[in-house]
Design a protein around this motif. Structure first.
Motif, short mmCIF file in Angstrom:
data_model
loop_
_atom_site.label_atom_id
_atom_site.label_comp_id
_atom_site.label_asym_id
_atom_site.label_seq_id
_atom_site.Cartn_x
_atom_site.Cartn_y
_atom_site.Cartn_z
N PHE A 1 0.82 -1.20 0.00
CA PHE A 1 0.00 0.00 0.00
C PHE A 1 0.86 1.25 0.00
O PHE A 1 1.94 1.29 0.60
N GLY A 2 0.37 2.27 -0.64
CA GLY A 2 1.04 3.56 -0.65
C GLY A 2 0.79 4.30 0.65
O GLY A 2 0.17 3.79 1.58
N THR A 3 1.26 5.53 0.66
CA THR A 3 1.20 6.35 1.88
C THR A 3 -0.11 7.11 2.01
O THR A 3 -0.38 7.69 3.04
N GLY A 4 -0.91 7.12 0.97
CA GLY A 4 -2.25 7.69 1.07
C GLY A 4 -2.32 9.17 0.75
O GLY A 4 -1.38 9.93 0.98
#
Lengths: 111, 110
Positions: free
Chosen positions: B100-103
């Motif tokens: 997942f990315g950092t958002g």
């Protein structure tokens, strides 16, 4: 909404206590995961399981342990909670499809 | 790390405007997904795009993927206050795990 349930939703506990975070899914998914989410939102994989009696550690080192005795149940245990364990813990599962289904999370605070 | 990075970290727009957020990743992927997270809740799957696809639509969502640049974008058209949430990209490099990315934190002002 998702058929994956996490309890409790919120937990405040003292240092040194043993805790178990519950995660159950009713979808018959083989794969289940635990993520730790920082206050800054980044998710880190801490444990995963591809089926009964299968558990692996994720990329982020964690002092927690997991078990997978039944397909639907994937609890996470901290033997001795510390303030550094304060975080949000997200459980997820996936079946034949590619996408994950997430629970609502447990927000843990260790004081 | 294979984890992606979203850009911008935070975005604030007026209701009715379009919102665009970007995701960059580091290694070759099989597919890329976008998830949404409302405050204090789990993530909800929005859309998946495979590595051989360049663009995909779902309702007000439009996702593009540029594998040569290792980047993806999520466009939300005609935003609503209810779109306020954090948005994450997740990449699958074939190891049965998603990174997942950092958002991106999106705020839509009524």
């Amino acid at each position: 909404e998702a058929d994956i349930y996490q309890t409790p939703r919120y937990l405040v506990i003292g240092t040194g206590k043993k805790i178990t975070l519950e995660c159950s899914q009713t979808m018959g998914h083989d794969k289940m995961y635990w993520y730790q989410q920082d206050p800054g939102m980044e998710l880190h994989l801490i444990h995963y399981s591809y089926g009964v009696n299968s558990t692996e550690k994720g990329d982020l080192s964690s002092e927690s342990t997991v078990s997978r005795i039944r397909t639907e149940h994937f609890p996470l245990t901290l033997e001795s909670a510390r303030p550094s364990h304060t975080s949000q813990y997200l459980c997820a599962s996936s079946g034949q499809g590619i996408s994950y289904t997430f629970g609502s999370g447990t927000r843990l605070t260790v004081v | 790390s294979q984890q992606g990075e979203e850009d911008p970290q935070a975005l604030s727009i007026q209701e009715g405007e379009n919102a665009t957020m970007n995701c960059s990743y580091k290694t070759s992927i099989n597919n890329l997904q976008w998830y949404r997270q409302n405050s204090g809740r789990g993530l909800v799957h929005l859309i998946l795009i495979r590595s051989n696809e360049r663009e995909k639509h779902s309702g007000r969502l439009r996702v593009t993927l540029d594998t040569s640049k290792k980047s993806s974008s999520l466009l939300i058209t005609a935003s609503r206050a209810a779109d306020t949430a954090s948005y994450f990209c997740a990449t699958d490099a074939g190891g049965n795990q998603f990174y997942f990315g950092t958002g991106t934190s999106l705020t839509v002002i009524p």
